[in-house]
Design a protein around this motif. Structure first.
Motif, mmCIF file in Angstrom:
data_model
loop_
_atom_site.group_PDB
_atom_site.id
_atom_site.type_symbol
_atom_site.label_atom_id
_atom_site.label_comp_id
_atom_site.label_asym_id
_atom_site.label_seq_id
_atom_site.Cartn_x
_atom_site.Cartn_y
_atom_site.Cartn_z
ATOM 1 N N LEU A 146 0.833 -1.206 0.000
ATOM 2 C CA LEU A 146 0.000 0.000 0.000
ATOM 3 C C LEU A 146 0.869 1.259 0.000
ATOM 4 O O LEU A 146 0.573 2.234 -0.709
ATOM 5 N N ALA A 147 1.934 1.225 0.810
ATOM 6 C CA ALA A 147 2.830 2.387 0.874
ATOM 7 C C ALA A 147 3.510 2.623 -0.475
ATOM 8 O O ALA A 147 3.631 3.774 -0.935
ATOM 9 N N SER A 148 3.946 1.550 -1.130
ATOM 10 C CA SER A 148 4.612 1.717 -2.431
ATOM 11 C C SER A 148 3.633 2.215 -3.487
ATOM 12 O O SER A 148 3.978 3.071 -4.310
ATOM 13 N N ASP A 149 2.408 1.709 -3.462
ATOM 14 C CA ASP A 149 1.411 2.175 -4.437
ATOM 15 C C ASP A 149 1.071 3.644 -4.207
ATOM 16 O O ASP A 149 0.912 4.417 -5.160
ATOM 17 N N LEU A 150 0.946 4.028 -2.939
ATOM 18 C CA LEU A 150 0.655 5.428 -2.629
ATOM 19 C C LEU A 150 1.810 6.326 -3.065
ATOM 20 O O LEU A 150 1.596 7.424 -3.603
ATOM 21 N N PHE A 151 3.042 5.851 -2.852
ATOM 22 C CA PHE A 151 4.208 6.627 -3.283
ATOM 23 C C PHE A 151 4.199 6.824 -4.794
ATOM 24 O O PHE A 151 4.468 7.924 -5.295
ATOM 25 N N VAL A 152 3.893 5.754 -5.532
ATOM 26 C CA VAL A 152 3.848 5.864 -6.997
ATOM 27 C C VAL A 152 2.780 6.858 -7.421
ATOM 28 O O VAL A 152 3.004 7.694 -8.309
ATOM 29 N N LEU A 153 1.603 6.787 -6.780
ATOM 30 C CA LEU A 153 0.522 7.715 -7.118
ATOM 31 C C LEU A 153 0.938 9.162 -6.849
ATOM 32 O O LEU A 153 0.751 10.045 -7.704
ATOM 33 N N LEU A 154 1.522 9.407 -5.676
ATOM 34 C CA LEU A 154 1.951 10.762 -5.336
ATOM 35 C C LEU A 154 3.065 11.238 -6.271
ATOM 36 O O LEU A 154 3.111 12.412 -6.646
ATOM 37 N N TRP A 155 3.958 10.317 -6.626
ATOM 38 C CA TRP A 155 5.053 10.657 -7.540
ATOM 39 C C TRP A 155 4.507 11.102 -8.893
ATOM 40 O O TRP A 155 4.938 12.122 -9.454
ATOM 41 N N VAL A 156 3.550 10.347 -9.430
ATOM 42 C CA VAL A 156 2.960 10.694 -10.733
ATOM 43 C C VAL A 156 2.231 12.032 -10.652
ATOM 44 O O VAL A 156 2.372 12.894 -11.536
ATOM 45 N N VAL A 157 1.447 12.224 -9.576
ATOM 46 C CA VAL A 157 0.701 13.482 -9.425
ATOM 47 C C VAL A 157 1.668 14.660 -9.282
ATOM 48 O O VAL A 157 1.468 15.729 -9.874
ATOM 49 N N LEU A 158 2.725 14.459 -8.486
ATOM 50 C CA LEU A 158 3.708 15.529 -8.294
ATOM 51 C C LEU A 158 4.315 15.964 -9.618
ATOM 52 O O LEU A 158 4.371 17.163 -9.939
ATOM 53 N N TRP A 159 4.762 14.993 -10.424
ATOM 54 C CA TRP A 159 5.406 15.345 -11.692
ATOM 55 C C TRP A 159 4.414 15.858 -12.714
ATOM 56 O O TRP A 159 4.794 16.584 -13.642
ATOM 57 N N TRP A 160 3.128 15.511 -12.547
ATOM 58 C CA TRP A 160 2.106 16.124 -13.407
ATOM 59 C C TRP A 160 2.051 17.633 -13.154
ATOM 60 O O TRP A 160 2.048 18.435 -14.091
ATOM 61 N N PHE A 161 2.018 18.012 -11.872
ATOM 62 C CA PHE A 161 1.977 19.438 -11.549
ATOM 63 C C PHE A 161 3.271 20.133 -11.950
ATOM 64 O O PHE A 161 3.252 21.287 -12.403
ATOM 65 N N VAL A 162 4.416 19.454 -11.784
ATOM 66 C CA VAL A 162 5.690 20.046 -12.202
ATOM 67 C C VAL A 162 5.693 20.256 -13.711
ATOM 68 O O VAL A 162 6.153 21.294 -14.213
ATOM 69 N N GLY A 163 5.169 19.273 -14.454
ATOM 70 C CA GLY A 163 5.097 19.419 -15.901
ATOM 71 C C GLY A 163 4.213 20.574 -16.329
ATOM 72 O O GLY A 163 4.560 21.342 -17.229
ATOM 73 N N ARG A 164 3.072 20.711 -15.658
ATOM 74 C CA ARG A 164 2.171 21.821 -15.997
ATOM 75 C C ARG A 164 2.806 23.164 -15.629
ATOM 76 O O ARG A 164 2.641 24.155 -16.341
ATOM 77 N N ALA A 165 3.511 23.204 -14.497
ATOM 78 C CA ALA A 165 4.193 24.449 -14.110
ATOM 79 C C ALA A 165 5.276 24.803 -15.125
ATOM 80 O O ALA A 165 5.475 25.981 -15.471
ATOM 81 N N THR A 166 5.984 23.768 -15.608
ATOM 82 C CA THR A 166 7.001 24.006 -16.633
ATOM 83 C C THR A 166 6.370 24.556 -17.909
ATOM 84 O O THR A 166 6.895 25.489 -18.531
ATOM 85 N N GLU A 167 5.242 23.992 -18.292
ATOM 86 C CA GLU A 167 4.552 24.477 -19.494
ATOM 87 C C GLU A 167 4.144 25.939 -19.339
ATOM 88 O O GLU A 167 4.315 26.750 -20.263
ATOM 89 N N ARG A 168 3.601 26.287 -18.146
ATOM 90 C CA ARG A 168 3.191 27.685 -17.928
ATOM 91 C C ARG A 168 4.392 28.624 -17.922
ATOM 92 O O ARG A 168 4.309 29.756 -18.408
ATOM 93 N N THR A 169 5.517 28.144 -17.361
ATOM 94 C CA THR A 169 6.716 28.983 -17.318
ATOM 95 C C THR A 169 7.232 29.285 -18.725
ATOM 96 O O THR A 169 7.571 30.428 -19.059
ATOM 97 N N VAL A 170 7.306 28.245 -19.557
ATOM 98 C CA VAL A 170 7.762 28.451 -20.932
ATOM 99 C C VAL A 170 6.757 29.307 -21.697
ATOM 100 O O VAL A 170 7.136 30.181 -22.500
#
Length: 206
Positions: free
Chosen positions: A19-43
């Motif tokens: 459960l902990a590993s699955d939650l980590f993967v989910l949070l990791w994907v969500v985190l990088w989704w927001f980072v990707g969107r922030a990068t898009e807005r910055t560019v």
């Protein structure tokens, strides 16, 4: 807490780890989704000056066009007086087109970079995590089918003697093969338990 067979291990410690590993993967994907969107807005923000230039050129073009319409109404001289205004409108249209092309290029670059920033770390983790979860699911479901059918534990005991490390087998019996041949249920149950737990399942009561 219970889950469908094969999704998570039946042993609490291993289930919590999954459960902990699955939650980590989910949070990791969500985190990088927001980072990707922030990068898009910055560019995308790089195109702000070009957008402003294009908007200013459009306003000026509209004003000149209105002036040209007014000038064209002058009797006798309207057509000649309008020519400089029409030339200015064409020049401004070129400026607007160049600004729009620059904005479109920056937006495409921002979109591409944003997706790359999201996909690269997300996919790298999924490539590591997903095969492990799929293998566990397939192994657990296959083992569960034998248990659901009340199959004898001898199969899992045999698998343990083949697949488990020697030091694990030695802790159960000095001669597990002989114990299995004479039908020693305690040894067979202990061997099956080790193999079933590798599949995330609890053995039936002895």
């Amino acid at each position: 807490m219970t889950f469908p067979a094969g999704i998570y291990a039946q042993r609490r410690v291993r289930m919590l780890g999954q459960l902990a590993s699955d939650l980590f993967v989910l949070l990791w994907v969500v985190l990088w989704w927001f980072v990707g969107r922030a990068t898009e807005r910055t560019v995308d923000a790089i195109a702000t000056p070009a957008r402003r230039s294009g908007d200013a050129a459009r306003q000026l073009r509209d004003q000149i066009q209105e002036a040209a319409e007014q000038t064209s109404r002058v009797p006798g001289l309207g057509a000649e007086l309008r020519k400089p205004f029409d030339g200015a409108v064409l020049s401004l249209q070129d400026v607007i087109s160049a600004a729009d092309q620059q904005v479109a290029s920056v937006e495409r670059a921002g979109l591409l970079l944003g997706w790359l920033v999201f996909l690269i770390p997300a996919v790298l983790l999924l490539v590591i995590w997903l095969p492990v979860r799929v293998r566990f699911f397939l192994r657990a479901r296959a083992a569960q089918r034998f248990l659901d059918a009340e199959a004898d534990l001898d199969l899992f005991a045999l698998r343990a003697m083949v697949a488990q490390p020697m030091h694990v087998i030695a802790r159960i019996s000095d001669d597990p093969v002989a114990a299995w041949r004479r039908g020693d249920r305690e040894v067979i149950h202990a061997l099956a338990t080790v193999e079933l737990r590798r599949s995330g399942l609890n053995p039936p009561p002895l």
